[in-house]
Design an enzyme around this catalytic site. Structure first.
Site, mmCIF file in Angstrom:
data_model
loop_
_atom_site.group_PDB
_atom_site.id
_atom_site.type_symbol
_atom_site.label_atom_id
_atom_site.label_comp_id
_atom_site.label_asym_id
_atom_site.label_seq_id
_atom_site.Cartn_x
_atom_site.Cartn_y
_atom_site.Cartn_z
ATOM 1 N N SER A 122 -4.221 6.013 -9.550
ATOM 2 C CA SER A 122 -3.111 6.557 -10.343
ATOM 3 C C SER A 122 -3.512 6.582 -11.820
ATOM 4 O O SER A 122 -3.207 7.539 -12.549
ATOM 5 C CB SER A 122 -1.861 5.694 -10.190
ATOM 6 O OG SER A 122 -1.140 6.060 -9.043
ATOM 7 N N ASN A 131 1.364 5.591 4.604
ATOM 8 C CA ASN A 131 0.260 6.037 3.753
ATOM 9 C C ASN A 131 -0.924 5.073 3.769
ATOM 10 O O ASN A 131 -2.068 5.468 4.010
ATOM 11 C CB ASN A 131 0.798 6.226 2.321
ATOM 12 C CG ASN A 131 -0.302 6.494 1.334
ATOM 13 O OD1 ASN A 131 -0.858 5.570 0.764
ATOM 14 N ND2 ASN A 131 -0.656 7.745 1.157
ATOM 15 N N LYS A 188 8.024 -1.908 -11.503
ATOM 16 C CA LYS A 188 8.362 -1.460 -10.149
ATOM 17 C C LYS A 188 9.796 -0.977 -10.160
ATOM 18 O O LYS A 188 10.600 -1.430 -10.982
ATOM 19 C CB LYS A 188 8.217 -2.616 -9.159
ATOM 20 C CG LYS A 188 8.027 -2.177 -7.722
ATOM 21 C CD LYS A 188 6.589 -1.790 -7.418
ATOM 22 C CE LYS A 188 6.453 -1.190 -6.041
ATOM 23 N NZ LYS A 188 5.040 -1.052 -5.662
ATOM 24 N N LYS A 226 3.441 0.621 -15.352
ATOM 25 C CA LYS A 226 2.938 1.417 -14.226
ATOM 26 C C LYS A 226 3.251 0.670 -12.946
ATOM 27 O O LYS A 226 3.004 -0.537 -12.843
ATOM 28 C CB LYS A 226 1.414 1.575 -14.378
ATOM 29 C CG LYS A 226 0.771 2.405 -13.308
ATOM 30 C CD LYS A 226 0.681 3.859 -13.715
ATOM 31 C CE LYS A 226 0.463 4.783 -12.536
ATOM 32 N NZ LYS A 226 1.703 5.228 -11.860
ATOM 33 N N LYS A 247 -2.298 -7.244 -10.836
ATOM 34 C CA LYS A 247 -3.078 -6.236 -10.115
ATOM 35 C C LYS A 247 -3.595 -5.183 -11.089
ATOM 36 O O LYS A 247 -4.769 -4.824 -11.085
ATOM 37 C CB LYS A 247 -2.166 -5.570 -9.076
ATOM 38 C CG LYS A 247 -2.829 -4.493 -8.269
ATOM 39 C CD LYS A 247 -1.833 -3.680 -7.475
ATOM 40 C CE LYS A 247 -0.956 -4.548 -6.618
ATOM 41 N NZ LYS A 247 -0.271 -3.789 -5.556
ATOM 42 N N THR A 294 -5.252 3.811 -1.707
ATOM 43 C CA THR A 294 -4.924 2.413 -1.392
ATOM 44 C C THR A 294 -5.646 1.980 -0.115
ATOM 45 O O THR A 294 -6.277 0.912 -0.070
ATOM 46 C CB THR A 294 -3.402 2.228 -1.262
ATOM 47 O OG1 THR A 294 -2.787 2.755 -2.440
ATOM 48 C CG2 THR A 294 -3.034 0.764 -1.130
ATOM 49 N N GLY A 328 4.417 6.323 -6.056
ATOM 50 C CA GLY A 328 5.066 6.130 -4.756
ATOM 51 C C GLY A 328 4.949 4.695 -4.272
ATOM 52 O O GLY A 328 4.255 3.869 -4.852
ATOM 53 N N ASP A 329 5.667 4.393 -3.230
ATOM 54 C CA ASP A 329 5.568 3.123 -2.492
ATOM 55 C C ASP A 329 6.262 3.397 -1.153
ATOM 56 O O ASP A 329 6.381 4.573 -0.758
ATOM 57 C CB ASP A 329 6.240 1.971 -3.271
ATOM 58 C CG ASP A 329 5.957 0.589 -2.681
ATOM 59 O OD1 ASP A 329 4.855 0.074 -2.895
ATOM 60 O OD2 ASP A 329 6.820 0.033 -1.985
ATOM 61 N N GLN A 365 2.456 -6.678 -9.873
ATOM 62 C CA GLN A 365 1.818 -5.479 -10.428
ATOM 63 C C GLN A 365 1.138 -5.768 -11.768
ATOM 64 O O GLN A 365 0.128 -5.158 -12.107
ATOM 65 C CB GLN A 365 2.889 -4.390 -10.585
ATOM 66 C CG GLN A 365 2.355 -2.989 -10.734
ATOM 67 C CD GLN A 365 2.015 -2.337 -9.411
ATOM 68 O OE1 GLN A 365 2.781 -2.414 -8.461
ATOM 69 N NE2 GLN A 365 0.869 -1.689 -9.335
HETATM 70 P P1 NDP Z 1 5.050 4.043 3.818
HETATM 71 O O1 NDP Z 1 6.497 4.243 3.603
HETATM 72 O O2 NDP Z 1 4.149 5.225 3.838
HETATM 73 O O3 NDP Z 1 4.812 3.259 5.198
HETATM 74 C C1 NDP Z 1 5.385 2.005 5.417
HETATM 75 C C2 NDP Z 1 5.040 1.539 6.832
HETATM 76 O O4 NDP Z 1 5.442 0.176 6.973
HETATM 77 C C3 NDP Z 1 5.778 2.321 7.900
HETATM 78 O O5 NDP Z 1 4.986 2.338 9.059
HETATM 79 C C4 NDP Z 1 7.043 1.475 8.087
HETATM 80 O O6 NDP Z 1 7.646 1.630 9.369
HETATM 81 C C5 NDP Z 1 6.473 0.085 7.968
HETATM 82 N N1 NDP Z 1 7.523 -0.832 7.476
HETATM 83 C C6 NDP Z 1 8.280 -0.712 6.350
HETATM 84 N N2 NDP Z 1 9.153 -1.712 6.246
HETATM 85 C C7 NDP Z 1 8.946 -2.486 7.333
HETATM 86 C C8 NDP Z 1 9.538 -3.670 7.809
HETATM 87 N N3 NDP Z 1 10.542 -4.274 7.128
HETATM 88 N N4 NDP Z 1 9.050 -4.214 8.960
HETATM 89 C C9 NDP Z 1 8.044 -3.609 9.643
HETATM 90 N N5 NDP Z 1 7.451 -2.466 9.245
HETATM 91 C C10 NDP Z 1 7.891 -1.929 8.112
HETATM 92 O O7 NDP Z 1 4.589 2.969 2.721
HETATM 93 P P2 NDP Z 1 3.127 2.652 2.167
HETATM 94 O O8 NDP Z 1 2.110 2.811 3.257
HETATM 95 O O9 NDP Z 1 2.959 3.378 0.899
HETATM 96 O O10 NDP Z 1 3.286 1.104 1.793
HETATM 97 C C11 NDP Z 1 2.972 0.050 2.707
HETATM 98 C C12 NDP Z 1 2.740 -1.230 1.930
HETATM 99 O O11 NDP Z 1 1.644 -1.046 1.019
HETATM 100 C C13 NDP Z 1 3.905 -1.718 1.057
HETATM 101 O O12 NDP Z 1 3.899 -3.127 1.025
HETATM 102 C C14 NDP Z 1 3.548 -1.185 -0.325
HETATM 103 O O13 NDP Z 1 4.155 -1.937 -1.356
HETATM 104 C C15 NDP Z 1 2.039 -1.385 -0.300
HETATM 105 N N6 NDP Z 1 1.286 -0.603 -1.271
HETATM 106 C C16 NDP Z 1 1.365 0.768 -1.275
HETATM 107 C C17 NDP Z 1 0.631 1.501 -2.187
HETATM 108 C C18 NDP Z 1 0.581 2.997 -2.161
HETATM 109 O O14 NDP Z 1 -0.238 3.556 -2.894
HETATM 110 N N7 NDP Z 1 1.374 3.682 -1.351
HETATM 111 C C19 NDP Z 1 -0.171 0.830 -3.226
HETATM 112 C C20 NDP Z 1 -0.269 -0.609 -3.070
HETATM 113 C C21 NDP Z 1 0.471 -1.285 -2.139
HETATM 114 P P3 NDP Z 1 8.963 2.562 9.549
HETATM 115 O O15 NDP Z 1 8.431 3.959 9.670
HETATM 116 O O16 NDP Z 1 9.612 2.055 10.768
HETATM 117 O O17 NDP Z 1 9.806 2.347 8.319
#
Ligand code: NDP
Length: 453
Positions: free
Chosen positions: A385, A240, A126, A90, A114, A209, A165-166, A111
């Site tokens: 999830s 997200n 992943k 997962k 976690k 999250t 998703g991620d 993961q």
């Molecule tokens: P999204 O794609 O919804 O959002 C990502 C955000 O981070 C955007 O604002 C993006 O900006 C910014 N971002 C991405 N890459 C970079 C970078 N290299 N430098 C600066 N800003 C960056 O992703 P999520 O919100 O789902 O995920 C965010 C984090 O949370 C990740 O680390 C993910 O692994 C982690 N996570 C997510 C989960 C989930 O359920 N979605 C679960 C657990 C952890 P821009 O629009 O410019 O790309």
């Protein structure tokens, strides 16, 4: 002890010298669990640590698709199935140009622990691709997702591997992936999570999250006899995780004053209230615009462009009580961590995976602030999830209240397990060791029970 850790890491690095993110994630876990293994000779003899750093398998494949101009595009797809000792694989799928095997191995490795902490029976994995969804039309994203699934479908299934998703993968992408899996396999099954509510999704999954990171912070505050009411928070990212972190902070009487994307950040001293959050969500999720537009829309808000190569990020130099790094890996370095501590931040909860560099983690631990590492603080997403998988297996749909109550209970349990392991094996405030050890022991004992495979 550090010699033992260095010797072990030298062997891991010899095999994968070009995987810095993976080596960083492994070192952190090894530093936490090596002293515990000295007290568990059976696990040591069974070489659990040597085995757990090798994925069960890492699949890499070509994804060829045709863009709107009729040009053929070629991307690389991956799925790293890391460990299935306690349940089916997962973990999320990431679509971002930076995706490579090192990043997916670091994420898959984290993961494992976690998922063990969530108390649900799920293994670690992943996947993703170096495809960049930015600037692509819906049709291009759909064609990419279908071609990605043309290969991935062979390796996944409701009892084998259940991606989610991620970064870059939200409801739209999960829809395209699920639709194509069903077409290829002729099987309507809970093979992906984060599905739409009409076709097997769970209430609260999109929120989980971010909500979970705030519930975890609430537990850290309770342990200090405090609450989040009236506190000011820094949030990075605007995707997200960041969006629902802000929503829950507002519900609990706290105030988020920043949001960011990969270009820069906004500072809104009055706070990102409900109405402004709705604007930001539409901007990022529907218009797919830049966060800079927020500063043009609302009075009293400043926008600062951020140079990713600079030695610190000014976002982490804004005065606040709480910090939620919720964008990406290594976004808080040692200097940023010092700025946070200097400005009075006493709670850090990682919504993102491994957003703090090892130097930054040391600063937080030495300052003895309440620091919730991603493995524990952002586990609410994968936990929910797993609740979606349970509902799919039962052909049931739970109410919002039921799912939210489960999520809160799980976050309390995760905090409790990490805090107990920290007290027992390390220092009481060290939730990094606590989360690593509690997660590791559950998986390690399961691997031991199942023999050398
Ligand atoms: P999204 O794609 O919804 O959002 C990502 C955000 O981070 C955007 O604002 C993006 O900006 C910014 N971002 C991405 N890459 C970079 C970078 N290299 N430098 C600066 N800003 C960056 O992703 P999520 O919100 O789902 O995920 C965010 C984090 O949370 C990740 O680390 C993910 O692994 C982690 N996570 C997510 C989960 C989930 O359920 N979605 C679960 C657990 C952890 P821009 O629009 O410019 O790309």
């Amino acid at each position: 002890m550090s010699k033992q850790v260095d010797d072990f890491m030298a062997k891991v690095a010899e095999r994968d010298p070009n995987q810095p993110e993976f080596l960083q994630a492994v070192r952190e876990v090894v530093e936490s669990v090596m002293p515990v293994l000295d007290k568990e000779p059976a696990l040591k003899k069974a070489k659990i640590l040597e085995r757990i750093v090798e994925p069960d398998r890492a699949i890499q494949f070509r994804v060829a698709w045709v863009d709107d101009r009729g040009e053929v595009q070629v991307n690389r797809g991956f799925r790293v199935q890391f460990n299935s000792a306690i349940g089916p694989y997962k973990g999320g799928l990431r679509l971002h140009p930076s995706v490579n095997l090192s990043i997916l191995k670091f994420l898959g490795f984290e993961q494992i622990f976690k998922n063990a902490l969530t108390t649900r029976p799920i293994g670690g994995a992943k996947g993703g691709s170096d495809f960049d969804p930015k600037g692509k039309s819906d049709n291009e994203v759909m064609r990419f997702c279908q071609n990605f699934m043309n290969e991935l479908y062979r390796y996944i299934g409701a009892w084998t591997d259940v991606p989610a998703g991620d970064i870059g993968v939200g409801g739209r992408e999960i829809g395209y992936l699920f639709g194509h899996f069903k077409k290829l396999q002729n099987s309507f099954e809970g093979v992906l999570t984060g599905k739409g509510l009409n076709w097997g999704g769970s209430l609260i999954r999109p929120e989980a999250t971010g909500y979970g990171a705030v519930y975890f912070t609430q537990e850290m505050a309770k342990a200090r006899g405090e609450s989040l009411q009236g506190k000011t928070a820094l949030v990075s990212g605007s995707g997200n995780v960041a969006q629902y972190t802000v929503e829950k902070l507002n519900q609990l009487g706290a105030k988020a004053v920043t949001l960011s994307d990969s270009s820069g950040f906004i500072h809104d001293p009055a706070g990102v209230d409900r109405e402004k959050l709705a604007y930001a969500m539409n901007l990022k999720n529907v218009e797919r615009g830049r966060i800079e537009a927020y500063a043009k829309k609302f009075k009293g808000v400043t926008y600062t462009a951020v140079d990713p190569k600079a030695d610190s990020n000014p976002l982490w130099n804004v005065k606040a009580d709480l910090a939620f790094p919720s964008a990406t890996q290594n976004e808080v370095n040692g200097k940023d961590a010092k700025n946070l501590v200097k400005n009075g931040v006493r709670y850090v909860a990682e919504g993102a995976n491994m957003p703090t560099t090892p130097e930054g983690v040391r600063v937080f631990l030495e300052a003895k602030i309440s620091y919730g590492p991603g493995k524990a603080a952002n586990a609410g997403g994968v936990a929910t999830s797993a609740l979606e998988m349970t509902q799919n297996a039962q052909f049931a749909s739970w109410t919002r209240e039921e799912v939210d109550a489960n999520l809160q209970r799980i976050m309390q349990n995760i905090h409790g397990a990490a805090a107990d392991a920290a007290k027992r094996y390390s220092q009481p405030h060290n939730l990094v060791d606590g989360a690593n050890i509690a997660g590791f022991l559950k998986v390690a004992r399961s691997m031991f029970d199942q023999g050398v495979v």
